[in-house]
Design an enzyme around this catalytic site. Sequence first.
Site, PDB file in Angstrom:
ATOM      1  N   PRO A  49      44.225  41.208  33.597  1.00 62.04           N
ATOM      2  CA  PRO A  49      45.199  41.375  34.687  1.00 62.04           C
ATOM      3  C   PRO A  49      44.643  40.894  36.024  1.00 62.04           C
ATOM      4  CG  PRO A  49      44.285  43.504  34.007  1.00 62.04           C
ATOM      5  CD  PRO A  49      43.745  42.489  33.058  1.00 62.04           C
ATOM      6  N   ASP A  50      45.505  40.425  36.923  1.00 64.67           N
ATOM      7  CA  ASP A  50      45.043  40.107  38.281  1.00 64.67           C
ATOM      8  C   ASP A  50      45.032  41.406  39.080  1.00 64.67           C
ATOM      9  OD1 ASP A  50      47.697  40.550  38.932  1.00 64.67           O
ATOM     10  OD2 ASP A  50      48.133  38.506  39.550  1.00 64.67           O
ATOM     11  N   PHE A  51      44.762  41.329  40.378  1.00 67.76           N
ATOM     12  CA  PHE A  51      44.746  42.542  41.196  1.00 67.76           C
ATOM     13  C   PHE A  51      46.137  42.896  41.702  1.00 67.76           C
ATOM     14  CE2 PHE A  51      40.153  42.620  43.067  1.00 67.76           C
ATOM     15  CZ  PHE A  51      39.693  43.020  41.833  1.00 67.76           C
ATOM     16  N   ARG A  52      46.812  41.860  42.252  1.00 64.84           N
ATOM     17  CA  ARG A  52      47.924  42.172  43.145  1.00 64.84           C
ATOM     18  C   ARG A  52      49.327  41.965  42.597  1.00 64.84           C
ATOM     19  NH1 ARG A  52      43.553  40.539  45.767  1.00 64.84           N
ATOM     20  NH2 ARG A  52      42.725  41.963  47.322  1.00 64.84           N
ATOM     21  N   HIS A 107      32.575  35.404  44.409  1.00 63.79           N
ATOM     22  CA  HIS A 107      32.495  36.869  44.371  1.00 63.79           C
ATOM     23  C   HIS A 107      31.549  37.334  43.269  1.00 63.79           C
ATOM     24  CE1 HIS A 107      36.678  36.998  46.502  1.00 63.79           C
ATOM     25  NE2 HIS A 107      35.701  36.656  47.295  1.00 63.79           N
ATOM     26  N   GLN A 152      37.027  32.803  42.592  1.00 70.00           N
ATOM     27  CA  GLN A 152      36.861  34.210  42.985  1.00 70.00           C
ATOM     28  C   GLN A 152      36.712  35.054  41.735  1.00 70.00           C
ATOM     29  OE1 GLN A 152      39.960  35.078  46.386  1.00 70.00           O
ATOM     30  NE2 GLN A 152      40.633  33.377  45.159  1.00 70.00           N
ATOM     31  N   ASN A 153      36.871  34.429  40.582  1.00 68.65           N
ATOM     32  CA  ASN A 153      36.883  35.209  39.356  1.00 68.65           C
ATOM     33  C   ASN A 153      35.480  35.605  38.922  1.00 68.65           C
ATOM     34  OD1 ASN A 153      39.589  34.941  39.435  1.00 68.65           O
ATOM     35  ND2 ASN A 153      39.748  33.424  37.801  1.00 68.65           N
ATOM     36  N   ILE A 154      35.441  36.763  38.275  1.00 70.22           N
ATOM     37  CA  ILE A 154      34.163  37.319  37.848  1.00 70.22           C
ATOM     38  C   ILE A 154      34.065  37.310  36.327  1.00 70.22           C
ATOM     39  CG2 ILE A 154      33.898  38.766  39.890  1.00 70.22           C
ATOM     40  CD1 ILE A 154      35.192  41.068  38.337  1.00 70.22           C
ATOM     41  N   ASP A 155      35.058  36.684  35.687  1.00 77.60           N
ATOM     42  CA  ASP A 155      35.156  36.796  34.225  1.00 77.60           C
ATOM     43  C   ASP A 155      34.346  35.756  33.458  1.00 77.60           C
ATOM     44  OD1 ASP A 155      36.713  34.437  34.464  1.00 77.60           O
ATOM     45  OD2 ASP A 155      38.580  35.578  34.530  1.00 77.60           O
ATOM     46  N   GLU A 213      53.533  32.073  43.494  1.00 78.15           N
ATOM     47  CA  GLU A 213      54.148  32.281  44.808  1.00 78.15           C
ATOM     48  C   GLU A 213      53.447  31.403  45.835  1.00 78.15           C
ATOM     49  OE1 GLU A 213      53.222  36.320  45.979  1.00 78.15           O
ATOM     50  OE2 GLU A 213      51.171  36.148  45.225  1.00 78.15           O
TER      51      GLU A 213
HETATM   52  P1  CNA Z   1      45.156  38.362  43.297  1.00 83.84           P
HETATM   53  O1  CNA Z   1      45.104  38.809  44.706  1.00 83.84           O
HETATM   54  O2  CNA Z   1      45.449  39.367  42.253  1.00 83.84           O
HETATM   55  O3  CNA Z   1      46.231  37.183  43.227  1.00 83.84           O
HETATM   56  C1  CNA Z   1      46.595  36.525  42.044  1.00 83.84           C
HETATM   57  C2  CNA Z   1      47.542  35.405  42.396  1.00 83.84           C
HETATM   58  O4  CNA Z   1      47.785  34.644  41.226  1.00 83.84           O
HETATM   59  C3  CNA Z   1      48.885  35.875  42.922  1.00 83.84           C
HETATM   60  O5  CNA Z   1      49.298  35.050  43.980  1.00 83.84           O
HETATM   61  C4  CNA Z   1      49.814  35.708  41.698  1.00 83.84           C
HETATM   62  O6  CNA Z   1      51.130  35.417  42.062  1.00 83.84           O
HETATM   63  C5  CNA Z   1      49.174  34.528  41.025  1.00 83.84           C
HETATM   64  N1  CNA Z   1      49.378  34.490  39.572  1.00 83.84           N
HETATM   65  C6  CNA Z   1      49.286  35.504  38.681  1.00 83.84           C
HETATM   66  N2  CNA Z   1      49.498  35.066  37.432  1.00 83.84           N
HETATM   67  C7  CNA Z   1      49.721  33.732  37.539  1.00 83.84           C
HETATM   68  C8  CNA Z   1      50.031  32.709  36.601  1.00 83.84           C
HETATM   69  N3  CNA Z   1      50.105  32.944  35.293  1.00 83.84           N
HETATM   70  N4  CNA Z   1      50.218  31.452  37.072  1.00 83.84           N
HETATM   71  C9  CNA Z   1      50.154  31.174  38.388  1.00 83.84           C
HETATM   72  N5  CNA Z   1      49.873  32.118  39.321  1.00 83.84           N
HETATM   73  C10 CNA Z   1      49.655  33.364  38.903  1.00 83.84           C
HETATM   74  O7  CNA Z   1      43.800  37.620  42.866  1.00 83.84           O
HETATM   75  P2  CNA Z   1      42.838  36.727  43.753  1.00 83.84           P
HETATM   76  O8  CNA Z   1      41.922  36.060  42.808  1.00 83.84           O
HETATM   77  O9  CNA Z   1      43.552  35.911  44.742  1.00 83.84           O
HETATM   78  O10 CNA Z   1      42.063  37.854  44.565  1.00 83.84           O
HETATM   79  C11 CNA Z   1      40.753  37.822  44.733  1.00 83.84           C
HETATM   80  C12 CNA Z   1      40.012  38.928  43.934  1.00 83.84           C
HETATM   81  C13 CNA Z   1      40.601  39.215  42.586  1.00 83.84           C
HETATM   82  C14 CNA Z   1      38.651  38.456  43.629  1.00 83.84           C
HETATM   83  O11 CNA Z   1      37.729  39.227  44.321  1.00 83.84           O
HETATM   84  C15 CNA Z   1      38.426  38.578  42.112  1.00 83.84           C
HETATM   85  O12 CNA Z   1      37.148  39.028  41.814  1.00 83.84           O
HETATM   86  C16 CNA Z   1      39.435  39.552  41.699  1.00 83.84           C
HETATM   87  N6  CNA Z   1      39.854  39.558  40.281  1.00 83.84           N
HETATM   88  C17 CNA Z   1      39.293  38.743  39.357  1.00 83.84           C
HETATM   89  C18 CNA Z   1      39.713  38.770  38.042  1.00 83.84           C
HETATM   90  C19 CNA Z   1      39.060  37.835  37.050  1.00 83.84           C
HETATM   91  O13 CNA Z   1      37.887  37.537  37.151  1.00 83.84           O
HETATM   92  N7  CNA Z   1      39.827  37.340  36.073  1.00 83.84           N
HETATM   93  C20 CNA Z   1      40.714  39.640  37.636  1.00 83.84           C
HETATM   94  C21 CNA Z   1      41.287  40.485  38.614  1.00 83.84           C
HETATM   95  C22 CNA Z   1      40.849  40.428  39.925  1.00 83.84           C
END
Ligand code: CNA
Length: 280
Positions: free
Chosen positions: A45-48, A138, A118-121, A238
């Site tokens: 899952p993402d964060f937001r 990050h 920014q991903n940590i995965d 978005e």
């Molecule tokens: P965020 O703030 O959660 O934003 C995610 C963005 O991606 C949003 O604008 C969504 O609309 C968009 N989005 C989601 N799914 C899709 C998709 N399938 N296709 C296109 N766009 C999509 O995450 P950010 O990375 O901007 O925020 C930074 C944080 C989140 C960092 O510090 C990370 O470490 C942290 N994070 C990382 C992971 C990971 O490593 N996979 C997971 C969750 C959070």
Amino acid sequence: VDDNTPPQKLSSRNLEGVAKYIKDGKARKIVVMTGAGISTSAGIPDFRSSDTGLYANLARLNLPYAEAVFDISYFRNNPHPFYTLAHELYPGRYRPTISHSFLKLLHQKGLLLKLFTQNIDCLEREAGVPEDIIVEAHGSFAKQSCIDCKTPYPHDLMQKAIHEKQVPHCQQENCKGLVKPDIVFFGEALPSDFFDNRYLLSQADLCIIMGTSLSVHPFASLPQFVGESVPRVLINLEQVGGIGSRTDDVLLLGDCDEGVRKLAKACGWLEELEALWVTT
Ligand code: CNA
């Protein structure tokens, strides 16, 4: 700019314009910026995002506020919520998405100057993008250390601790501090790698931003360092970060896996991309 302002570098401000720019050999130093959105289709899952995001689903961890799970002072007092989450997010369970393979493809073609994630995965590495091309802004789960004396902690013991849902402690005599993956928490500095490589943004001839809300600073300011007339392409659900405000900005709003497939197709790379992804 309004939509009628002519672009300076692109033939048109759309997918075809970007593909033509790449095919004409004008994009040889591509810088990509990524975030959690490129890993959602892998199952992380993402964060937001409002219903599916991690922050919306942290109630079970009894946190005072969602971000506390990544807050260094909170972690010192209570590392358990973070380790509960780490158990779920730890690399090994997830497979890179086709968006990750697209990054590998750009690298294979010698076009990827730098990837800022920014991903940590660790999925960029798993997709085959070499470590020296990636700036993990990050941090990531790739390494871990004591939060007090900073001594690195063995990876195999970390894997064991995560697996067994234990909180690992430093092995140094007289320390016994908490161990944490080298993920940048709120209240911690970004790795020097981030600052050392920022100058590359001014050398980029194309910038692609994918799957990020561009809401965490200083990462969110990176697109501003890209040259004024250099095309910036946003592939995201978005519109974010003011992308769209310059003459050569292109918005490809929608799912990023779909977006990279369309872009690859327009470049004549789709079969290659699919084949690369299947063998990852
Ligand atoms: P965020 O703030 O959660 O934003 C995610 C963005 O991606 C949003 O604008 C969504 O609309 C968009 N989005 C989601 N799914 C899709 C998709 N399938 N296709 C296109 N766009 C999509 O995450 P950010 O990375 O901007 O925020 C930074 C944080 C989140 C960092 O510090 C990370 O470490 C942290 N994070 C990382 C992971 C990971 O490593 N996979 C997971 C969750 C959070």
